[in-house]
Motif scaffolding. Structure first.
Motif, mmCIF file in Angstrom:
data_model
loop_
_atom_site.group_PDB
_atom_site.id
_atom_site.type_symbol
_atom_site.label_atom_id
_atom_site.label_comp_id
_atom_site.label_asym_id
_atom_site.label_seq_id
_atom_site.Cartn_x
_atom_site.Cartn_y
_atom_site.Cartn_z
ATOM 1 N N LYS A 43 0.287 -1.166 -0.469
ATOM 2 C CA LYS A 43 0.275 -0.217 -0.157
ATOM 3 C C LYS A 43 0.726 1.592 -0.682
ATOM 4 C CE LYS A 43 -4.158 -1.966 2.175
ATOM 5 N NZ LYS A 43 -4.725 -1.472 0.958
ATOM 6 N N LEU A 44 -0.001 1.655 -0.639
ATOM 7 C CA LEU A 44 1.220 3.278 -0.791
ATOM 8 C C LEU A 44 0.289 4.582 -0.662
ATOM 9 C CD1 LEU A 44 3.053 2.989 -4.525
ATOM 10 C CD2 LEU A 44 3.849 2.925 -2.392
ATOM 11 N N GLU A 45 0.411 5.834 -0.137
ATOM 12 C CA GLU A 45 -0.428 6.529 -0.216
ATOM 13 C C GLU A 45 0.803 8.154 -0.161
ATOM 14 O OE1 GLU A 45 -1.628 7.400 4.427
ATOM 15 O OE2 GLU A 45 -2.579 5.129 4.488
ATOM 16 N N TYR A 46 -0.296 8.520 -1.112
ATOM 17 C CA TYR A 46 0.526 10.136 -1.294
ATOM 18 C C TYR A 46 -0.638 11.482 -1.189
ATOM 19 C CZ TYR A 46 4.352 7.670 -4.598
ATOM 20 O OH TYR A 46 4.979 7.473 -5.508
ATOM 21 N N ILE A 47 -0.064 12.228 -1.146
ATOM 22 C CA ILE A 47 -0.385 13.295 -0.814
ATOM 23 C C ILE A 47 -0.219 14.433 -2.587
ATOM 24 C CG2 ILE A 47 -1.420 13.656 1.146
ATOM 25 C CD1 ILE A 47 1.147 16.128 1.397
ATOM 26 N N ILE A 48 -1.307 14.631 -3.240
ATOM 27 C CA ILE A 48 -1.086 16.066 -4.323
ATOM 28 C C ILE A 48 -0.728 16.739 -3.745
ATOM 29 C CG2 ILE A 48 -1.860 16.313 -7.220
ATOM 30 C CD1 ILE A 48 -2.554 13.374 -7.003
ATOM 31 N N ARG A 49 -0.590 18.445 -5.026
ATOM 32 C CA ARG A 49 -0.613 19.301 -4.828
ATOM 33 C C ARG A 49 0.138 20.003 -5.250
ATOM 34 N NH1 ARG A 49 -2.851 17.280 -1.098
ATOM 35 N NH2 ARG A 49 -2.014 17.452 1.709
ATOM 36 N N ASP A 50 -0.960 21.522 -5.384
ATOM 37 C CA ASP A 50 -1.180 22.263 -6.863
ATOM 38 C C ASP A 50 -1.929 23.610 -6.893
ATOM 39 O OD1 ASP A 50 -0.232 23.551 -9.533
ATOM 40 O OD2 ASP A 50 0.796 20.953 -10.200
ATOM 41 N N HIS A 51 -0.878 24.602 -6.994
ATOM 42 C CA HIS A 51 -1.900 26.267 -6.847
ATOM 43 C C HIS A 51 -2.948 25.588 -8.228
ATOM 44 C CE1 HIS A 51 1.338 27.110 -4.001
ATOM 45 N NE2 HIS A 51 -0.307 27.466 -3.264
ATOM 46 N N ASP A 52 -2.277 25.749 -8.783
ATOM 47 C CA ASP A 52 -2.947 25.818 -10.651
ATOM 48 C C ASP A 52 -3.605 24.856 -10.885
ATOM 49 O OD1 ASP A 52 -3.468 25.094 -13.712
ATOM 50 O OD2 ASP A 52 -2.728 26.964 -13.175
ATOM 51 N N ARG A 53 -5.212 25.185 -10.641
ATOM 52 C CA ARG A 53 -6.518 24.064 -10.383
ATOM 53 C C ARG A 53 -6.246 22.563 -11.937
ATOM 54 N NH1 ARG A 53 -11.051 23.971 -8.214
ATOM 55 N NH2 ARG A 53 -11.405 21.579 -8.453
ATOM 56 N N LYS A 54 -6.009 23.344 -13.004
ATOM 57 C CA LYS A 54 -5.435 22.909 -14.029
ATOM 58 C C LYS A 54 -4.357 22.036 -14.280
ATOM 59 C CE LYS A 54 -7.039 25.491 -17.691
ATOM 60 N NZ LYS A 54 -6.971 26.516 -19.061
ATOM 61 N N HIS A 55 -3.361 22.357 -13.921
ATOM 62 C CA HIS A 55 -1.533 21.800 -12.832
ATOM 63 C C HIS A 55 -2.699 20.429 -11.193
ATOM 64 C CE1 HIS A 55 0.612 24.882 -14.080
ATOM 65 N NE2 HIS A 55 0.419 24.358 -15.088
ATOM 66 N N PHE A 56 -3.229 20.814 -11.310
ATOM 67 C CA PHE A 56 -4.281 20.058 -10.439
ATOM 68 C C PHE A 56 -4.830 18.063 -10.509
ATOM 69 C CE2 PHE A 56 -7.424 18.708 -7.199
ATOM 70 C CZ PHE A 56 -7.005 18.583 -6.344
ATOM 71 N N GLU A 57 -5.354 19.127 -11.868
ATOM 72 C CA GLU A 57 -6.501 17.702 -12.294
ATOM 73 C C GLU A 57 -5.132 17.411 -13.444
ATOM 74 O OE1 GLU A 57 -9.277 16.960 -11.701
ATOM 75 O OE2 GLU A 57 -9.493 18.811 -10.004
ATOM 76 N N ALA A 58 -4.493 17.704 -14.048
ATOM 77 C CA ALA A 58 -2.791 16.557 -14.075
ATOM 78 C C ALA A 58 -2.729 16.022 -13.414
ATOM 79 C CB ALA A 58 -2.502 18.479 -15.421
ATOM 80 N N ARG A 59 -2.077 16.044 -12.234
ATOM 81 C CA ARG A 59 -1.352 15.321 -11.495
ATOM 82 C C ARG A 59 -2.209 14.096 -11.265
ATOM 83 N NH1 ARG A 59 3.534 17.000 -9.730
ATOM 84 N NH2 ARG A 59 3.677 19.720 -9.992
ATOM 85 N N LYS A 60 -3.425 14.465 -11.033
ATOM 86 C CA LYS A 60 -4.018 12.600 -10.849
ATOM 87 C C LYS A 60 -4.504 12.189 -11.925
ATOM 88 C CE LYS A 60 -8.345 15.952 -9.467
ATOM 89 N NZ LYS A 60 -9.023 16.012 -8.617
ATOM 90 N N GLU A 61 -4.226 13.078 -13.445
ATOM 91 C CA GLU A 61 -4.360 12.001 -14.548
ATOM 92 C C GLU A 61 -3.729 11.427 -14.542
ATOM 93 O OE1 GLU A 61 -5.430 12.880 -19.488
ATOM 94 O OE2 GLU A 61 -5.527 14.541 -17.314
ATOM 95 N N VAL A 62 -2.240 12.175 -14.578
ATOM 96 C CA VAL A 62 -0.745 11.152 -14.399
ATOM 97 C C VAL A 62 -0.975 9.742 -13.733
ATOM 98 C CG1 VAL A 62 1.654 11.409 -13.854
ATOM 99 C CG2 VAL A 62 0.284 13.295 -14.694
#
Length: 411
Positions: A279-298
């Motif tokens: 099991k891995l646990e991550y957090i994703i962070r980004d100020h830019d909403r488009k970049h934030f969504e792109a990180r989730k997509e990655v």
């Protein structure tokens, strides 16, 4: 003038109460021990003369300082959280007071040779000559955010004792579980009934923030197949090797230790596994909403790519949004930031307006209908043994609260 000794005494009475929150708990508050300080705070608010003091079934505290002007002015609020981080022990905190800091190393713990040094923590030097509060190096301090709580209570007490300072109706609120991302989840914005509010939850003196990360939490389960190693050829699937591939496939330089300012990141916070399951646990962070969504997509694309190499799915990824950048909600009411900035300037504090590389209760509250920028509370090096707070910064934060109340009544 704000009494230095009185403020120190109050702050120490808060930080010596263990209020560490627990992300694995499903209750609110997440730990029973948070009630110890919650009840103390509710009683203290009544003692200093606040009205409508309430504490609900989830330990959310609210109180009112009535207006002392004869005209309609906005109702404003001040909010802080009383839990401390689960990242480091908050039990048996032993505060140490260092008067007239000389600008060099501070020995926190002689036995364990724990030193708070400006050679590593450069911000220390700006507080030469001031009074610093640290721990003995075996726990965190809890200035995040008991400094904010202390400042709000002290400011309300000061305003009550100095009716010549004119202000409108002021609401205060103290929350549990902010450190595990749930501080605003059960905050009753309608009951709070403020036009806007400020969280006192920033760091160094002068900070004024109305931007924060967009945030998500990620849980990844990797299923392997355990087989006797002597007969494993073509049969065993080692989940730890797949986990390693997943980790190494993400951008290595887009992690907290390699980013700053507006740069976002992927952060691996926990890994636990064996051949059969990891099991891995991550957090994703980004100020830019488009970049934030792109990180989730990655992350989702990587999951699909690895699964495509097997005859069945081996990687299962669940992403949950936690909070969003409050800038979207603050910009239409920027006068509330302007008031805070003016308050600092009138107190000869240089405003330091920047984006938060994190989140506060204010980010969630802003999306719940309560615009809520963040103001400095004074502490440094949160969530660890090197946490400290200059008393003079806490006094200035208390004065900022009083000045904001005064300026709002003059608008």
């Amino acid at each position: 003038m704000i009494s230095k000794d009185h403020l120190i005494k109050r702050f120490i009475s808060y930080v010596t109460v263990d209020t560490q929150s627990d992300p694995k708990s499903e209750t609110t508050p997440s730990t029973e021990k948070q009630w110890d300080l919650a009840r103390k705070l509710a009683k203290e608010l009544e003692t200093i003369g606040m009205e409508d003091v309430s504490i609900d079934d989830n330990a959310y505290i609210m109180a009112t300082l009535p207006s002392n002007v004869d005209k309609e002015v906005p109702t404003i609020g001040f909010i802080s959280h009383f839990d401390t981080s689960p990242d480091f022990s908050g039990k048996d905190v032993k505060p140490q007071i260092h008067e007239n800091y000389l600008g060099g190393d501070l020995l926190l713990n002689k036995k364990e040779n724990i030193v708070l040094s400006p050679d590593y923590f450069e911000d220390l030097r700006q507080y030469t000559g001031q009074t610093l509060i640290t721990t003995d190096g075996t726990t965190l301090l809890g200035a995040d955010d008991k400094a904010g709580v202390c400042e709000i209570v002290t400011a309300m007490e000061y305003l009550i004792q100095h009716p010549e300072i004119k202000h409108g109706k002021i609401r205060v609120g103290f929350t549990p579980d902010e450190e595990i991302g749930r501080g605003a989840h059960k905050f009753d914005v309608k009951k709070f009934a403020a036009d806007w509010a400020y969280t006192m939850d920033g760091s160094q003196i002068g900070e004024l923030e109305y931007e924060n990360f967009n945030a998500a939490g990620v849980e990844i389960t990797i299923k392997g197949k355990i087989v006797h190693p002597g007969y494993a050829k073509g049969k065993m699937i080692n989940s730890m090797y797949i986990a390693t591939e997943f980790i190494n496939s993400l951008p290595r330089m887009e992690t907290p230790e390699h980013t700053e300012g507006y740069q976002g990141f992927f952060h691996l916070t926990q890994i636990k596994g064996d051949v059969d399951e990891t099991k891995l646990e991550y957090i994703i962070r980004d100020h830019d909403r488009k970049h934030f969504e792109a990180r989730k997509e990655v992350m989702m694309n990587l999951t699909e790519d690895i699964n495509s190499r097997y005859d069945h799915d081996v990687v299962f990824t669940e992403i949950k949004d936690q909070y969003y950048n409050m800038r979207e909600k603050i910009e239409p009411v920027m006068h509330i930031v302007d008031i805070a900035e003016k308050a600092m300037k009138e107190l000869h504090i240089k405003p330091h307006i920047k984006a938060i590389r994190g989140g506060t209760d204010g980010s969630q509250l802003s999306y719940m209908g309560l615009p809520c920028p963040n103001i400095f509370a004074g502490g440094h090096n949160f969530h660890g043994r090197y946490e400290y707070v200059p008393v003079e910064s806490m006094i200035k934060a208390t004065e900022v609260i009083c000045k904001i109340a005064e300026l709002t009544a003059k608008q």
